[in-house]
Motif scaffolding. Sequence first.
Motif, short mmCIF file in Angstrom:
data_model
loop_
_atom_site.label_atom_id
_atom_site.label_comp_id
_atom_site.label_asym_id
_atom_site.label_seq_id
_atom_site.Cartn_x
_atom_site.Cartn_y
_atom_site.Cartn_z
N VAL A 117 86.78 -43.16 -50.20
CA VAL A 117 86.30 -41.94 -49.55
C VAL A 117 84.78 -41.94 -49.48
O VAL A 117 84.21 -41.62 -48.44
CB VAL A 117 86.82 -40.68 -50.30
N GLY A 118 84.13 -42.31 -50.56
CA GLY A 118 82.67 -42.32 -50.59
C GLY A 118 82.08 -43.30 -49.59
O GLY A 118 81.13 -42.98 -48.88
N SER A 119 82.65 -44.49 -49.51
CA SER A 119 82.16 -45.48 -48.56
C SER A 119 82.33 -44.99 -47.12
O SER A 119 81.44 -45.18 -46.29
CB SER A 119 82.87 -46.82 -48.75
N LYS A 120 83.46 -44.37 -46.84
CA LYS A 120 83.68 -43.87 -45.47
C LYS A 120 82.69 -42.76 -45.14
O LYS A 120 82.09 -42.76 -44.06
CB LYS A 120 85.11 -43.36 -45.32
N LEU A 121 82.49 -41.80 -46.06
CA LEU A 121 81.53 -40.72 -45.81
C LEU A 121 80.12 -41.27 -45.65
O LEU A 121 79.35 -40.84 -44.80
CB LEU A 121 81.58 -39.69 -46.93
#
Length: 176
Positions: A117-121
């Motif tokens: 999730v963090g990488s996508k955001l």
Amino acid sequence: MDLQYEIISEDDIEYCRDLCNELMVFQKSRSCIRPELFDSMNFDTRMVPSVKSALHNYIVVVKDEDKIIGYVYSNISPKEAYSNAFATFFDLSSVNRENAGCLSQFYIKEEYRQYGVGSKLFHMSMEWLQQFDDVDDYFIYVSNGNNDALEFYKRKGFSVSHEILDGFITVLRKSR
């Protein structure tokens, strides 16, 4: 888990209230330098003024079904916005353009970390920031004690520039 990423308008920032306040509590819990500074930091004192003063805002919330489990807030602001009563976040003369980009707030509920999730955001924010041709410098501010975030941003190509407020905040920077 059914994660959905939704770009929201400035008019809908209220969706971020609870998570922004959770972020401030999380940062205080990790802080070893002047944690009391977080006592006055919350959605109304951090996110709302930042959104109002920015030239451009980008806010993405992540939902698991109907529950918001994370968000990222990035903005483009005049570089002078980063020198205020609280702190001077960087040497204004080191930024050649009038505006700077900032990944300002980033929070994911703990049970949703390690799923990408963090990488996508982060990727969504960087793509948005880089569309502005009048911005060459991007900043991220990491509160002391949040070593996981610091290492995450370094792996994503940001470098530690300096610390402010006697180490309370580490400033990371990346140039176009």
